[in-house]
Scaffold this motif. Structure first.
Motif, PDB file in Angstrom:
ATOM      1  N   THR A 235       0.821  -1.226   0.000  1.00 31.05           N
ATOM      2  CA  THR A 235       0.000   0.000   0.000  1.00 31.05           C
ATOM      3  C   THR A 235       0.852   1.272   0.000  1.00 31.05           C
ATOM      4  OG1 THR A 235      -0.096   0.058   2.396  1.00 31.05           O
ATOM      5  CG2 THR A 235      -1.866  -1.144   1.292  1.00 31.05           C
ATOM      6  N   GLN A 236       2.149   1.112   0.220  1.00 31.20           N
ATOM      7  CA  GLN A 236       2.998   2.310   0.335  1.00 31.20           C
ATOM      8  C   GLN A 236       4.458   1.946   0.094  1.00 31.20           C
ATOM      9  OE1 GLN A 236       3.471   3.646   4.404  1.00 31.20           O
ATOM     10  NE2 GLN A 236       2.742   1.691   5.185  1.00 31.20           N
ATOM     11  N   THR A 237       5.240   2.967  -0.144  1.00 34.80           N
ATOM     12  CA  THR A 237       6.687   2.791  -0.177  1.00 34.80           C
ATOM     13  C   THR A 237       7.326   4.012   0.473  1.00 34.80           C
ATOM     14  OG1 THR A 237       8.586   2.240  -1.565  1.00 34.80           O
ATOM     15  CG2 THR A 237       7.047   3.819  -2.488  1.00 34.80           C
TER      16      THR A 237
ATOM     17  N   GLY B  56      12.216  12.105 -13.304  1.00 36.12           N
ATOM     18  CA  GLY B  56      12.059  10.706 -12.905  1.00 36.12           C
ATOM     19  C   GLY B  56      13.136  10.229 -11.963  1.00 36.12           C
ATOM     20  N   MET B  57      12.795   9.203 -11.198  1.00 32.88           N
ATOM     21  CA  MET B  57      13.787   8.490 -10.393  1.00 32.88           C
ATOM     22  C   MET B  57      13.344   7.036 -10.273  1.00 32.88           C
ATOM     23  SD  MET B  57      13.263   9.880  -6.510  1.00 32.88           S
ATOM     24  CE  MET B  57      11.659  10.145  -5.770  1.00 32.88           C
ATOM     25  N   SER B  58      14.270   6.184  -9.892  1.00 32.61           N
ATOM     26  CA  SER B  58      13.973   4.753  -9.843  1.00 32.61           C
ATOM     27  C   SER B  58      14.364   4.184  -8.491  1.00 32.61           C
ATOM     28  CB  SER B  58      14.762   3.999 -10.917  1.00 32.61           C
ATOM     29  OG  SER B  58      14.634   4.640 -12.151  1.00 32.61           O
ATOM     30  N   ALA B  59      13.657   3.133  -8.107  1.00 32.34           N
ATOM     31  CA  ALA B  59      13.969   2.462  -6.845  1.00 32.34           C
ATOM     32  C   ALA B  59      13.512   1.018  -6.921  1.00 32.34           C
ATOM     33  CB  ALA B  59      13.271   3.176  -5.692  1.00 32.34           C
ATOM     34  N   THR B  60      14.062   0.214  -6.032  1.00 39.01           N
ATOM     35  CA  THR B  60      13.611  -1.181  -5.935  1.00 39.01           C
ATOM     36  C   THR B  60      13.033  -1.395  -4.546  1.00 39.01           C
ATOM     37  OG1 THR B  60      15.769  -1.880  -5.148  1.00 39.01           O
ATOM     38  CG2 THR B  60      15.389  -2.043  -7.512  1.00 39.01           C
ATOM     39  N   MET B  61      12.011  -2.227  -4.482  1.00 39.04           N
ATOM     40  CA  MET B  61      11.392  -2.534  -3.191  1.00 39.04           C
ATOM     41  C   MET B  61      11.342  -4.051  -3.058  1.00 39.04           C
ATOM     42  SD  MET B  61       7.794  -1.087  -1.760  1.00 39.04           S
ATOM     43  CE  MET B  61       7.060  -1.631  -0.240  1.00 39.04           C
ATOM     44  N   LYS B  62      12.199  -4.560  -2.205  1.00 35.75           N
ATOM     45  CA  LYS B  62      12.259  -6.005  -2.005  1.00 35.75           C
ATOM     46  C   LYS B  62      11.384  -6.338  -0.804  1.00 35.75           C
ATOM     47  CE  LYS B  62      16.384  -8.096  -2.176  1.00 35.75           C
ATOM     48  NZ  LYS B  62      17.655  -8.613  -1.583  1.00 35.75           N
ATOM     49  N   ILE B  63      10.342  -7.107  -1.048  1.00 38.82           N
ATOM     50  CA  ILE B  63       9.413  -7.428   0.040  1.00 38.82           C
ATOM     51  C   ILE B  63       9.934  -8.653   0.792  1.00 38.82           C
ATOM     52  CG2 ILE B  63       7.046  -8.143   0.548  1.00 38.82           C
ATOM     53  CD1 ILE B  63       6.628  -6.466  -2.291  1.00 38.82           C
TER      54      ILE B  63
END
Lengths: 234, 264
Positions: free
Chosen positions: A164-166, A183-190
């Motif tokens: 639901t969020q980062t 723009g910018m980029s990111a990774t979200m490892k759950i």
């Protein structure tokens, strides 16, 4: 729009007006957004640049991270991967160049700043808050107001998870821009049902984009680091 | 000339050596501190930096005395015998000094306060300016500089207003009985949401707290960053008052309805 300038300079769009005009032997910087006007007198002919900066500077640089709440929860399959696009508020800095580095004379935004806390009160991480719709391709946004975050999600769990969020730390933000996009980029490892690791990506958002100048003053002191551990819910 | 005995077996040369060692040590201490300040500036907190620099400063000076005192004919081995009795006497005499010093070390290690924090310490309220080994310096909000012995800092109840990143502000706003309380709460909520400094989470909390003699009392609670607490608390009270008044809702004066009977 974004990029270098040299005086005399005039920029006007969407209620935002920027100008450097000569006043006698000095120069005057004037910026207005609606009724809000900022002026400064500058001793020498100004040269500099106008760049998007980390959206953590307003109303004051007290937040150490950006929290983006999804307008719709996103459910990701077991061990699944997905790339989603979110918006974030754009803040802009006006910089004067000098022999070494630059000197920021103004920070502005057309977005309404809002702060929030990630975690349990009264502890937690003080964040800039933004609510964003979710899309699966780069949305067309007004670069003076909203930027695009490309977020690569990776579910390391063998079960469905709902995101639901980062939350992105100041160090994780590396902005790029062109005439049509910030723009910018990111990774979200759950890592778990309510835990994740969010890391900024330094690679260019798209070929040919210009890197934005980094302005956030507390980057070296920010204890969050490039990888932010979300341990209070995703 | 240099062999001339000044006292005991100490010669002029010994005295010059002693002075040279002492001066070198002081210079070395200054240079080290300058080097540290230059390299650690902006990388460590000011209070942590002060702790490091004080430990280095006093450590170097102490070490210098240990090394240089034999030049003056003072043998620490010999002192050890007499030291027992001397230590007891000194111990009694310097009880407060030692307790302040030890308390100072504990305050620096435990770090219940940091430089720049707004604190309440007993009757003293102000901003921590410096944490020394023996005392803590407070600048009160009305511009006084107060030195508090560290034993008091360590043993008294200490309220740190800036220990957490956020704080909660609270008001009671009374409206007339004839006004719509739900509408008033909606206006108050929208006004809070429009303010950048009022946190989105934890969410503002609004509820009717009391049906009082002259007003319906609404409790308004919201969280703001600690650094802006007082500014926003004062600003929002006026903003909320103006917001509800702009919609025709009024804050009533105390009132009492008197019924005059017909004599029954």
């Amino acid at each position: 729009m974004f990029g270098s300038f040299s005086a005399p300079y005039n920029f006007s769009a969407q209620g935002l007006e920027l100008s450097f005009t000569k006043t006698g032997t000095a120069w005057t910087y004037r910026r207005s957004i609606g009724e809000q006007v900022v002026t400064q007198v500058i001793s020498e002919e100004p040269k500099g640049f106008f760049h998007p900066i980390e959206p953590l500077m307003l109303p004051k640089p007290v937040a150490t991270a950006l929290q983006i709440e999804f307008e719709q929860p996103f459910t990701l399959g077991p061990m699944g991967k997905a790339v989603v696009f979110l918006s974030f508020p754009v803040e802009m800095g006006v910089f004067l160049t000098q022999r070494e580095g630059s000197h920021m004379i103004d920070v502005l935004t057309l977005a309404q700043p809002k702060l929030t806390l990630y975690g349990k009160a009264p502890e937690g991480i003080l964040c800039r808050f933004h609510r964003s719709p979710l899309s699966f391709e780069t949305p067309a946004l007004d670069p003076l107001r909203l930027g695009v975050l490309r977020l690569a999600l990776h579910n390391t769990e063998p079960r469905w998870v709902t995101v639901t969020q980062t939350v992105l730390s100041a160090q994780a933000m590396k902005l790029f821009f062109n005439d049509a996009l910030v723009g910018m980029s990111a990774t979200m490892k759950i890592l778990d049902r309510d835990k994740a690791e969010v890391e900024g990506t330094v690679e260019n958002f798209a070929p040919g984009m210009t890197p934005g100048h980094e302005a956030y003053p507390l980057k070296r002191l920010n204890p969050l680091g490039r990888k932010l551990q979300m341990e209070e819910g995703i | 000339m240099l062999d001339k005995i000044v006292f005991g077996s100490v010669t002029v040369l010994h005295l010059l050596f002693f002075a040279a060692i002492l001066i070198t040590s002081l210079i070395a201490s200054r240079v080290t501190l300058l080097y540290l300040r230059r390299n650690l500036r902006g990388r460590v907190d000011e209070d942590r930096f002060q702790l490091i620099s004080k430990l280095i400063n006093y450590g170097l000076i102490g070490l210098t005395f240990l090394v240089a005192m034999p030049l003056l004919g003072i043998n620490f081995g010999g002192l050890a015998v007499a030291g027992g009795l001397f230590g007891v006497i000194i111990g009694f005499a310097s009880q407060n000094v030692v307790s302040n010093f030890i308390s100072g070390l504990f305050v620096m290690m435990e770090r219940p306060i940091r430089i720049g924090n707004a604190v309440n310490m007993g009757d003293t309220e102000g901003v921590v300016e410096e944490i020394r080994l023996m005392s803590t310096i407070i600048r009160t909000f009305d511009g006084l500089r107060i030195r508090i012995p560290n034993i008091n800092v360590f043993t008294s109840i200490l309220v740190n207003h800036e220990a957490f990143p956020i704080r909660r502000a609270q008001y009671i706003i009374g409206i007339r009985y004839r006004d719509d309380a739900t509408k008033a709460m909606n206006i108050l909520r929208q006004t809070l949401e429009a303010e950048a400094w009022v946190l989105n989470y934890p969410e503002p909390s609004l509820f009717v707290k009391e049906l009082a003699d002259s007003s319906v009392n609404i409790s308004v609670r919201f969280w703001v960053p600690t650094s802006e607490f007082w500014t926003i608390k004062f600003k929002m009270l006026l903003t909320l008052k103006l917001a509800i008044e702009a919609q025709g809702i009024q804050i009533p004066f105390p009132q009492r309805v008197i019924w005059q009977g017909d004599g029954d």
